[in-house]
Design a protein around this motif. Structure first.
Motif, short mmCIF file in Angstrom:
data_model
loop_
_atom_site.label_atom_id
_atom_site.label_comp_id
_atom_site.label_asym_id
_atom_site.label_seq_id
_atom_site.Cartn_x
_atom_site.Cartn_y
_atom_site.Cartn_z
N PHE A 1 -2.71 -2.11 -7.89
CA PHE A 1 -4.12 -2.56 -7.03
C PHE A 1 -4.25 -3.99 -7.39
N THR A 2 -3.96 -4.54 -8.44
CA THR A 2 -3.98 -6.01 -8.44
C THR A 2 -3.09 -6.89 -7.48
N VAL A 3 -2.06 -6.46 -7.48
CA VAL A 3 -1.17 -7.02 -6.71
C VAL A 3 -1.54 -6.83 -5.15
N ASN B 1 -9.20 1.07 -0.28
CA ASN B 1 -10.52 1.52 -1.18
C ASN B 1 -10.82 3.02 -0.94
N ASN B 2 -10.29 3.82 -0.47
CA ASN B 2 -10.32 5.23 -0.15
C ASN B 2 -9.45 6.00 -1.11
N SER B 3 -8.25 5.35 -1.30
CA SER B 3 -7.45 5.82 -2.36
C SER B 3 -7.92 5.54 -3.86
N LEU B 4 -8.71 4.59 -3.60
CA LEU B 4 -9.27 4.25 -5.16
C LEU B 4 -10.30 5.12 -5.24
N ALA B 5 -11.23 5.48 -4.41
CA ALA B 5 -12.26 6.39 -4.57
C ALA B 5 -11.57 7.95 -4.91
N ALA B 6 -10.48 8.22 -4.08
CA ALA B 6 -9.89 9.47 -4.46
C ALA B 6 -9.18 9.60 -5.73
N GLN B 7 -8.78 8.68 -6.34
CA GLN B 7 -8.19 8.74 -7.63
C GLN B 7 -9.30 8.85 -8.92
N THR B 8 -10.55 8.03 -8.54
CA THR B 8 -11.78 8.00 -9.19
C THR B 8 -12.16 9.58 -9.44
N ARG B 9 -12.28 10.32 -8.36
CA ARG B 9 -12.66 11.57 -8.38
C ARG B 9 -11.75 12.51 -9.09
N LEU C 1 0.88 -1.21 0.11
CA LEU C 1 0.05 0.11 0.08
C LEU C 1 0.82 1.24 0.19
N LEU C 2 1.90 1.13 0.47
CA LEU C 2 2.87 2.35 0.57
C LEU C 2 3.43 2.77 -0.90
N ILE C 3 3.93 1.40 -1.35
CA ILE C 3 3.99 1.39 -2.99
C ILE C 3 2.77 2.16 -3.85
N ASP D 1 -6.29 -3.88 12.39
CA ASP D 1 -5.24 -3.33 11.33
C ASP D 1 -5.50 -3.84 9.96
N LEU D 2 -5.73 -5.13 9.79
CA LEU D 2 -6.00 -5.36 8.41
C LEU D 2 -7.19 -4.86 7.63
N THR D 3 -8.30 -4.70 8.59
CA THR D 3 -9.42 -3.84 8.20
C THR D 3 -9.10 -2.29 7.80
N THR D 4 -8.35 -1.51 8.79
CA THR D 4 -8.09 -0.37 8.36
C THR D 4 -7.10 -0.34 7.05
N LEU D 5 -6.23 -1.03 6.69
CA LEU D 5 -5.48 -1.29 5.56
C LEU D 5 -6.14 -1.38 4.40
#
Length: 468
Positions: free
Chosen positions: A168-170, A213-221, A152-154, A204-208
């Motif tokens: 995202f696929t990885v 998902n938030n990163s995907l939504a931001a990129q879509t906007r 996710l950092l990458i 922690d896994l749920t937070t990650l």
């Protein structure tokens, strides 16, 4: 005229149909290539996890061998004193994370990304995890969640859409692995004393996952905002009155495209997206292969080091057992051999004063040794005609002057008789040293026993001779 127009119409229809079939076949081939690329990337990611796991096992094995050597050394008075003044062997880190970059710079980046990265680096469990606090049965799950966090950092540093899609696929693949590992823990840890640790890991896994998902939504906007028609406002002044004129892309007249041109544009756009993602997958694969090659080299070096250290520990254990035994270990005669230098083809010969050198021809009186086996892989080389043993002198030189098969006359080997490296077990204060040929002076000497010394050591051939 009508028949001619009908024929042209049929030809155009046939051409358009053929063009559609070719476009469809090209798109199908692009989708298949894309699916193969994604599957290959997933396999490479799983392979990377296996290599990381192998590297961690190598560290554990190296720690066990070093610890065993220290324990064996402490069983003697001198070794016990040495252990009192030397540092104990440190246990390796239990969690090994793949190479990942630090947080991206905030200059020119999206605030959503920056806050997500801050959350990634400040997770309570993953940020403050200590290897000793992790039970053995939970290390696989912790490793999987750590890998998901690093990827996710990458993902936060991806700049192009193709890189983001590939990452995202990885990340999805690694997330599924983490879910499976935690599901296994859920079955085993319903009434475990480590239940709090398990719940913290699950949170922690749920937070990650939410960060992904938030990163995907931001990129879509961001993508939708970039696709909105741009408006350029020009201000002019006329008699003190400000007139604002708005110009959009739709104000410029463009010639309408035909249905065939629209279809071709859609086809080219689809191919361009597929090729862009394939390019990103290829770059990711190349970088992953480079990282895996470096990691494999590290694992290979560690394996060779573990092998040499395990041989050293075995020799020390045999010596300790021999000291405690009532009778010395018996030696058994194996065969008469000659020692040939593989690179030059010369033979090891013993002079009358016990010095060693190489000769270009085999001389039975000077080049024949008797091989005697004792305790495991240890053997001795006794010159047939001088009846002295090949070994190390008190001053550290290599000579054939030993009157008995003692500790300084013990040899070990790596490989078969046709291509073997000879190691004098007592050299370098019991660590061992490889026999090397000094070409300038035509003498034989002993080097070190480390990985670099092993690579530089000469290769010898032990040829069995017929008894006469």
């Amino acid at each position: 005229m009508e028949s001619s127009s009908i024929r042209k119409q049929d030809e155009r229809t046939e051409q358009q149909t053929r063009q559609e079939e070719e476009n469809l076949a090209a798109r199908r081939a692009g989708v298949e290539a894309l699916d193969i690329g994604r599957e290959t990337l997933m396999v490479a990611a799983a392979q990377n996890e296996q290599i990381v796991q192998a590297d961690r096992h190598a560290d554990d094995a190296q720690y066990a061998v070093d610890k065993s050597g220290r324990v064996l050394r402490g069983m003697t008075w001198s070794g016990w004193v040495a252990n009192m003044f030397t540092k104990d062997i440190d246990r390796p880190s239990s969690t090994t994370t793949p190479p990942c970059t630090s947080s991206p710079t905030t200059k020119g980046t999206n605030p959503t990304r920056s806050s997500a990265t801050t959350t990634l680096q400040s997770l309570e469990f993953l940020a403050n995890v200590k290897p000793d606090d992790i039970p053995e049965e939970m290390r696989s799950a912790v490793q999987a969640v750590q890998n998901f966090r690093c990827h996710l950092l990458i993902l936060e540093k991806c700049e192009t859409n193709e890189q983001q899609l590939t990452c995202f696929t990885v990340c999805d693949t690694i997330y599924q692995v983490a879910v499976q590992e935690i599901s296994k823990l859920h079955i085993r840890h319903d009434h475990s004393p480590h239940q709090n640790l398990f719940h913290q890991l699950s949170e922690d896994l749920t937070t990650l996952r939410e960060i992904q998902n938030n990163s995907l939504a931001a990129q879509t906007r961001e993508k939708n905002q970039r696709s909105t028609p741009r408006r350029n406002q020009d201000s002019t002044t006329n008699n003190g009155t400000t007139i604002i004129t708005t110009t959009t892309k739709h104000d410029v007249y463009t010639k309408p495209k035909s249905a065939l041109e629209v279809q071709q544009d859609e086809h080219l756009e689809s191919l361009s997206q597929n090729l862009g993602e394939l390019n990103s997958i290829a770059k990711s694969m190349g970088q992953m292969m480079t990282d895996q090659n470096e990691l494999l080299e590290t694992v290979n070096e560690k394996s060779e080091s573990i092998l040499e250290k395990s041989k050293l520990v075995t020799r020390k254990a045999h010596k300790l057992i021999q000291r405690k035994a009532w009778s010395p270990a018996k030696k058994e005669f194996q065969a008469y051999v000659c020692i040939q230098h593989v690179e030059s083809g010369n033979y090891v010969a013993v002079s009358k004063n016990g010095s060693l050198g190489l000769v270009d021809r085999f001389h039975p009186d000077a080049c024949t040794f008797g091989m005697w086996q004792r305790q495991g892989s240890i053997f001795g080389l006794k010159h047939r005609y001088t009846t002295y043993w090949l070994g190390q002198t008190l001053l550290g030189y290599l000579s054939c002057s030993g009157s008995s098969f003692g500790n300084r006359e013990e040899w070990d080997s790596s490989g078969d008789w046709e291509r073997v490296q000879l190691l004098c077990a007592c050299a370098n204060w019991g660590v061992g040293g490889y026999m090397v040929w000094q070409k300038g002076t035509n003498t034989l000497a002993l080097s070190g026993s480390g990985p670099e010394d092993k690579k530089a050591a000469d290769i010898w051939c032990l040829k069995e001779l017929e008894e006469s």
